[in-house]
Motif scaffolding. Structure first.
Motif, PDB file in Angstrom:
ATOM      1  N   VAL A   8       0.841  -1.213  -0.032  1.00 31.04           N
ATOM      2  CA  VAL A   8      -0.049  -0.082   0.009  1.00 31.04           C
ATOM      3  C   VAL A   8       0.960   1.193   0.083  1.00 31.04           C
ATOM      4  N   TYR A   9       0.864   1.983  -1.097  1.00 28.54           N
ATOM      5  CA  TYR A   9       1.773   3.286  -1.208  1.00 28.54           C
ATOM      6  C   TYR A   9       0.938   4.280  -0.994  1.00 28.54           C
ATOM      7  N   GLY A  10       0.904   4.756   0.188  1.00 27.10           N
ATOM      8  CA  GLY A  10       0.015   5.914   0.526  1.00 27.10           C
ATOM      9  C   GLY A  10      -0.908   5.395   1.632  1.00 27.10           C
ATOM     10  N   ALA A  11      -0.614   5.438   2.772  1.00 25.66           N
ATOM     11  CA  ALA A  11      -1.674   4.952   3.816  1.00 25.66           C
ATOM     12  C   ALA A  11      -2.275   5.843   4.295  1.00 25.66           C
ATOM     13  N   GLY A  12      -3.711   6.220   3.415  1.00 21.79           N
ATOM     14  CA  GLY A  12      -4.501   7.133   3.693  1.00 21.79           C
ATOM     15  C   GLY A  12      -5.755   6.733   3.780  1.00 21.79           C
ATOM     16  N   SER A  13      -6.755   7.467   3.429  1.00 15.03           N
ATOM     17  CA  SER A  13      -7.971   7.121   3.478  1.00 15.03           C
ATOM     18  C   SER A  13      -8.435   6.002   2.740  1.00 15.03           C
ATOM     19  N   MET A  14      -7.943   6.028   1.342  1.00 14.86           N
ATOM     20  CA  MET A  14      -8.304   5.191   0.346  1.00 14.86           C
ATOM     21  C   MET A  14      -7.519   3.772   0.707  1.00 14.86           C
ATOM     22  N   GLY A  15      -6.055   4.224   1.029  1.00 18.63           N
ATOM     23  CA  GLY A  15      -5.292   2.917   1.248  1.00 18.63           C
ATOM     24  C   GLY A  15      -5.790   2.215   2.590  1.00 18.63           C
ATOM     25  N   ALA A  32       3.808  -1.082   3.750  1.00 16.53           N
ATOM     26  CA  ALA A  32       2.965   0.047   3.560  1.00 16.53           C
ATOM     27  C   ALA A  32       3.604   1.396   3.959  1.00 16.53           C
ATOM     28  N   ILE A  33       3.330   2.517   2.914  1.00 15.98           N
ATOM     29  CA  ILE A  33       4.261   3.629   2.822  1.00 15.98           C
ATOM     30  C   ILE A  33       3.392   4.777   3.269  1.00 15.98           C
ATOM     31  N   ALA A  34       3.769   5.761   3.942  1.00 16.41           N
ATOM     32  CA  ALA A  34       3.276   7.047   4.309  1.00 16.41           C
ATOM     33  C   ALA A  34       4.601   7.944   4.725  1.00 16.41           C
ATOM     34  N   ARG A  35       3.984   9.024   5.211  1.00 16.61           N
ATOM     35  CA  ARG A  35       5.329  10.089   5.423  1.00 16.61           C
ATOM     36  C   ARG A  35       5.082  10.790   6.819  1.00 16.61           C
ATOM     37  N   SER A  38       3.162  10.661  12.583  1.00 20.51           N
ATOM     38  CA  SER A  38       2.194  10.055  13.436  1.00 20.51           C
ATOM     39  C   SER A  38       1.731   8.870  12.700  1.00 20.51           C
ATOM     40  N   LYS A  39       2.188   8.377  11.749  1.00 15.74           N
ATOM     41  CA  LYS A  39       1.768   7.070  11.083  1.00 15.74           C
ATOM     42  C   LYS A  39       2.690   6.234  10.973  1.00 15.74           C
ATOM     43  N   VAL A  40       4.178   6.649  10.765  1.00 17.65           N
ATOM     44  CA  VAL A  40       5.284   5.846  10.742  1.00 17.65           C
ATOM     45  C   VAL A  40       5.436   5.127  11.682  1.00 17.65           C
ATOM     46  N   HIS A  76      -1.408   2.137  -5.331  1.00 18.27           N
ATOM     47  CA  HIS A  76      -0.655   3.439  -5.199  1.00 18.27           C
ATOM     48  C   HIS A  76      -1.796   4.542  -4.966  1.00 18.27           C
ATOM     49  N   ALA A  77      -1.786   5.348  -3.931  1.00 21.45           N
ATOM     50  CA  ALA A  77      -2.827   6.518  -3.689  1.00 21.45           C
ATOM     51  C   ALA A  77      -2.220   7.787  -2.977  1.00 21.45           C
ATOM     52  N   THR A  78      -1.293   8.366  -3.845  1.00 24.15           N
ATOM     53  CA  THR A  78      -0.653   9.576  -3.077  1.00 24.15           C
ATOM     54  C   THR A  78      -1.209  10.816  -3.610  1.00 24.15           C
ATOM     55  N   ARG A  79      -0.991  11.313  -4.934  1.00 21.59           N
ATOM     56  CA  ARG A  79      -1.329  12.344  -5.417  1.00 21.59           C
ATOM     57  C   ARG A  79      -2.055  12.192  -6.712  1.00 21.59           C
ATOM     58  N   SER A  80      -2.614  13.110  -7.141  1.00 20.66           N
ATOM     59  CA  SER A  80      -3.313  12.977  -8.518  1.00 20.66           C
ATOM     60  C   SER A  80      -2.636  13.141  -9.923  1.00 20.66           C
ATOM     61  N   THR A 101      -2.879   2.721  -9.710  1.00 22.43           N
ATOM     62  CA  THR A 101      -2.859   3.811  -9.205  1.00 22.43           C
ATOM     63  C   THR A 101      -4.381   4.571  -9.441  1.00 22.43           C
ATOM     64  N   LEU A 102      -4.759   5.229  -8.133  1.00 18.91           N
ATOM     65  CA  LEU A 102      -5.826   5.928  -8.152  1.00 18.91           C
ATOM     66  C   LEU A 102      -5.578   7.552  -8.757  1.00 18.91           C
ATOM     67  N   SER A 103      -4.291   7.961  -8.964  1.00 22.60           N
ATOM     68  CA  SER A 103      -3.913   9.047  -9.680  1.00 22.60           C
ATOM     69  C   SER A 103      -5.165   9.393 -11.018  1.00 22.60           C
ATOM     70  N   GLY A 134      -7.066   3.621 -12.146  1.00 19.90           N
ATOM     71  CA  GLY A 134      -8.197   3.069 -11.939  1.00 19.90           C
ATOM     72  C   GLY A 134      -8.980   3.814 -11.017  1.00 19.90           C
ATOM     73  N   GLY A 135      -9.854   3.149 -10.416  1.00 17.16           N
ATOM     74  CA  GLY A 135     -10.581   3.786  -9.321  1.00 17.16           C
ATOM     75  C   GLY A 135     -12.030   3.900  -9.546  1.00 17.16           C
ATOM     76  N   HIS A 136     -12.834   4.905  -8.984  1.00 16.83           N
ATOM     77  CA  HIS A 136     -14.295   5.232  -9.245  1.00 16.83           C
ATOM     78  C   HIS A 136     -14.702   5.267 -10.906  1.00 16.83           C
ATOM     79  N   GLN A 137     -13.797   5.736 -11.613  1.00 17.14           N
ATOM     80  CA  GLN A 137     -13.947   6.058 -13.032  1.00 17.14           C
ATOM     81  C   GLN A 137     -14.208   4.884 -13.754  1.00 17.14           C
ATOM     82  N   TYR A 169     -12.415  12.109   1.430  1.00 17.14           N
ATOM     83  CA  TYR A 169     -11.259  11.779   1.239  1.00 17.14           C
ATOM     84  C   TYR A 169     -10.303  12.480   2.112  1.00 17.14           C
ATOM     85  N   GLY A 170      -8.811  12.381   1.536  1.00 15.47           N
ATOM     86  CA  GLY A 170      -7.797  13.010   2.692  1.00 15.47           C
ATOM     87  C   GLY A 170      -7.612  14.685   2.463  1.00 15.47           C
ATOM     88  N   ALA A 171      -7.008  15.001   3.614  1.00 12.50           N
ATOM     89  CA  ALA A 171      -6.784  16.483   3.629  1.00 12.50           C
ATOM     90  C   ALA A 171      -6.355  17.135   2.467  1.00 12.50           C
TER      91      ALA A 171
HETATM   92  N1  LIG Z   1      -9.375   7.525  -9.082  1.00 12.36           N
HETATM   93  C1  LIG Z   1     -10.320   7.740  -8.088  1.00 12.36           C
HETATM   94  O1  LIG Z   1     -11.397   7.236  -8.078  1.00 12.36           O
HETATM   95  C2  LIG Z   1      -9.761   8.611  -6.655  1.00 12.36           C
HETATM   96  C3  LIG Z   1     -10.781   8.524  -5.726  1.00 12.36           C
HETATM   97  C4  LIG Z   1     -10.301   8.868  -4.544  1.00 12.36           C
HETATM   98  C5  LIG Z   1      -9.015   9.435  -4.520  1.00 12.36           C
HETATM   99  N2  LIG Z   1      -8.400   9.641  -5.525  1.00 12.36           N
HETATM  100  C6  LIG Z   1      -6.991  10.259  -5.168  1.00 12.36           C
HETATM  101  O2  LIG Z   1      -6.074   9.239  -4.571  1.00 12.36           O
HETATM  102  C7  LIG Z   1      -5.310   9.941  -3.814  1.00 12.36           C
HETATM  103  C8  LIG Z   1      -5.286   9.765  -2.314  1.00 12.36           C
HETATM  104  O3  LIG Z   1      -6.549  10.066  -1.888  1.00 12.36           O
HETATM  105  P1  LIG Z   1      -6.817   9.719  -0.460  1.00 12.36           P
HETATM  106  O4  LIG Z   1      -8.442  10.329  -0.063  1.00 12.36           O
HETATM  107  O5  LIG Z   1      -6.605   8.456  -0.046  1.00 12.36           O
HETATM  108  O6  LIG Z   1      -5.957  10.745   0.253  1.00 12.36           O
HETATM  109  P2  LIG Z   1      -4.987  10.647   1.702  1.00 12.36           P
HETATM  110  O7  LIG Z   1      -5.906  10.397   2.767  1.00 12.36           O
HETATM  111  O8  LIG Z   1      -4.557  12.106   1.751  1.00 12.36           O
HETATM  112  O9  LIG Z   1      -3.961   9.580   1.562  1.00 12.36           O
HETATM  113  C9  LIG Z   1      -2.696  10.034   1.041  1.00 12.36           C
HETATM  114  C10 LIG Z   1      -1.403   9.165   1.205  1.00 12.36           C
HETATM  115  O10 LIG Z   1      -0.413   9.192   0.359  1.00 12.36           O
HETATM  116  C11 LIG Z   1       0.792   9.627   1.238  1.00 12.36           C
HETATM  117  N3  LIG Z   1       1.446  10.385   0.523  1.00 12.36           N
HETATM  118  C12 LIG Z   1       1.324  11.525  -0.131  1.00 12.36           C
HETATM  119  N4  LIG Z   1       2.415  12.043  -0.521  1.00 12.36           N
HETATM  120  C13 LIG Z   1       3.326  11.186  -0.444  1.00 12.36           C
HETATM  121  C14 LIG Z   1       4.733  11.262  -0.773  1.00 12.36           C
HETATM  122  N5  LIG Z   1       5.313  11.993  -1.661  1.00 12.36           N
HETATM  123  N6  LIG Z   1       5.328  10.053  -0.428  1.00 12.36           N
HETATM  124  C15 LIG Z   1       4.756   8.803   0.550  1.00 12.36           C
HETATM  125  N7  LIG Z   1       3.631   8.951   0.751  1.00 12.36           N
HETATM  126  C16 LIG Z   1       2.854  10.188   0.291  1.00 12.36           C
HETATM  127  C17 LIG Z   1       0.165  10.400   2.462  1.00 12.36           C
HETATM  128  O11 LIG Z   1       1.020  10.029   3.662  1.00 12.36           O
HETATM  129  P3  LIG Z   1       1.044  11.003   4.816  1.00 12.36           P
HETATM  130  O12 LIG Z   1      -0.499  11.021   5.348  1.00 12.36           O
HETATM  131  O13 LIG Z   1       1.801  10.597   5.690  1.00 12.36           O
HETATM  132  O14 LIG Z   1       1.378  12.591   4.542  1.00 12.36           O
HETATM  133  C18 LIG Z   1      -1.199   9.504   2.804  1.00 12.36           C
HETATM  134  O15 LIG Z   1      -0.829   8.309   3.493  1.00 12.36           O
HETATM  135  C19 LIG Z   1      -5.471  11.506  -4.279  1.00 12.36           C
HETATM  136  O16 LIG Z   1      -4.856  11.829  -5.243  1.00 12.36           O
HETATM  137  C20 LIG Z   1      -6.977  11.340  -4.689  1.00 12.36           C
HETATM  138  O17 LIG Z   1      -7.233  12.544  -5.520  1.00 12.36           O
HETATM  139  C21 LIG Z   1      -8.475   9.148  -6.352  1.00 12.36           C
END
Ligand SMILES: NC(=O)c1ccc[n+]([C@@H]2O[C@H](COP(=O)([O-])OP(=O)(O)OC[C@H]3O[C@@H](n4cnc5c(N)ncnc54)[C@H](OP(=O)(O)O)[C@@H]3O)[C@@H](O)[C@H]2O)c1
Length: 346
Positions: A8-15, A32-35, A38-40, A76-80, A101-103, A134-137, A169-171
């Motif tokens: 899991v690359y991006g341990a956030g809401s979707m991860g 699992a990867i995050a930065r 408070s999570k690491v 992978h779910a970090t940024r878009s 990736t969810l990007s 991929g993802g919701h689309q 979703y995440g912050a």
């Molecule tokens: N395709 C779709 O259907 C769909 C749907 C929902 C979301 N998304 C996209 O999926 C992405 C994640 O959404 P989310 O709601 O899960 O966001 P989120 O809760 O903010 O989670 C993002 C995770 O990525 C980590 N992260 C961000 N930048 C990083 C980096 N440079 N190196 C390592 N880890 C990194 C964050 O780590 P920290 O918390 O430790 O900073 C966090 O664990 C977003 O880009 C969002 O737009 C796509």
């Protein structure tokens, strides 16, 4: 056959949601990867609310995680946008991992970031792995709509209207949606030359491609969504006062050489009470055709489709392979290693 190994690359809401779905489908999560400090160090199972440990620590050093855990696939779910994640995807590929990736840009990056997409395509081919966005689309904006279009004799136009709750979703998504800005701040942000492409551009690109249609002209318009009441955000614990920008709408229009016009209206904002995700499509032609899945549970369907694509992406040819090139999305009860081509998980 052994189980599929996933990171899991991006341990956030979707991860977190995907963690439960993967364990239910017999996938072995190996990293699992995050930065955020408070999570690491926390266990992924506990972080994701499974109620038990997975003995997988969340780590900040992505290179170390990928090199030592040797996953078959990275969720992978970090940024878009590709410029932000190119190095992350390349790191996965260099470590021999397929990536889903969810990007949002990765859904179909060939018009918005063609050079990066081509570089990743070449790298993935060199390493014999696949990158797919991929993802919701997947079903809701591409699969079902392409199938609906396939029921027409003649198409003049395709119109889609979709909403998502930025608060699900995440912050970072709150920030990306301009939530909390004044109208003046919003106008300044969106007139900046560095504004990234709209998600609609990627969606209309793949929708046209799925039907063999050729883009001729693109147009995009953006407008703010302004709160008509005080709007609480659960994800960041703040209430935005009435009159604040709580998100925005993009309208993308694509005219094709074949004479079909696509219009996609996508709104992402912090919902008021009683609002839910909308997914409505109208195909005008012979005959007119309609699709309406409202209400959709977009947060969940993002992750179910993300996870359900894992066997398809492992089975796919190497390269940057977009969803139009994969088989139709199908329900599979699991375990998922049973759907991977023989010999792949030896
Ligand atoms: N395709 C779709 O259907 C769909 C749907 C929902 C979301 N998304 C996209 O999926 C992405 C994640 O959404 P989310 O709601 O899960 O966001 P989120 O809760 O903010 O989670 C993002 C995770 O990525 C980590 N992260 C961000 N930048 C990083 C980096 N440079 N190196 C390592 N880890 C990194 C964050 O780590 P920290 O918390 O430790 O900073 C966090 O664990 C977003 O880009 C969002 O737009 C796509």
């Amino acid at each position: 056959m052994r189980r599929i190994r996933a990171v899991v690359y991006g341990a956030g809401s979707m991860g977190s949601i995907a963690t439960r779905l993967m364990t239910d489908k017999g996938i072995e999560i190996v990293g699992a990867i995050a930065r955020n400090p408070s999570k690491v160090g926390r266990d992924l199972g506990e972080f994701a609310g499974l109620g038990h440990r997975l003995n997988v620590p969340i780590e900040a050093d992505a290179a170390h995680v990928l090199a030592t855990s040797r996953p078959d696939v990275v969720l992978h779910a970090t940024r878009s946008f590709l410029p932000e994640i190119q190095e992350q995807l390349a790191l996965c590929v260099r470590n021999g991992a397929n990536v889903v990736t969810l990007s949002e840009e990765s859904l179909y990056p060939w018009y918005t970031s063609p050079i990066i997409a081509a570089e990743l395509h070449t790298l993935a081919k060199q390493h014999g792995v696949t990158i797919t966005g991929g993802g919701h689309q997947d079903a809701f904006w591409l699969g079902m709509v392409s199938t609906l279009m396939g029921a027409a004799h003649r198409i003049d136009s395709v119109y889609g209207k979709c909403t998502c709750n930025a608060d699900d979703y995440g912050a970072d998504i709150i920030q990306d949606n301009h939530v909390g800005e004044t109208l003046e701040q919003f106008q300044k942000s969106i007139s900046s030359e560095s504004r990234p492409p709209t998600f609609g551009r990627n969606l209309l690109g793949v929708l046209a491609q799925a039907s063999g249609l050729r883009p001729k002209e693109w147009k995009s318009e953006v407008s703010p969504v302004v709160a008509d009441d005080d709007r609480p955000s659960q994800s960041i614990g703040v209430t935005f006062p009435k009159g604040t920008v709580v998100g925005f709408s993009d309208i993308d229009v694509l005219h094709t050489f074949e004479g079909i016009t696509f219009t996609f209206e996508m709104s992402g904002y912090v919902y008021g009470s009683g609002e839910s995700d909308v997914n409505k499509w109208v195909v005008r032609g012979e005959p007119d055709l309609y699709l309406d899945n409202t209400p959709v549970h977009g947060r969940t369907t993002t992750c179910t489709q993300w996870v359900n694509r894992i066997p398809d992406v492992i089975n796919a040819p190497a390269g940057f392979v977009t969803l139009d090139q994969l088989p139709p999305l199908r329900y599979r009860p699991g375990p998922f290693h049973n759907y991977v081509s023989v010999g792949t998980l030896a």
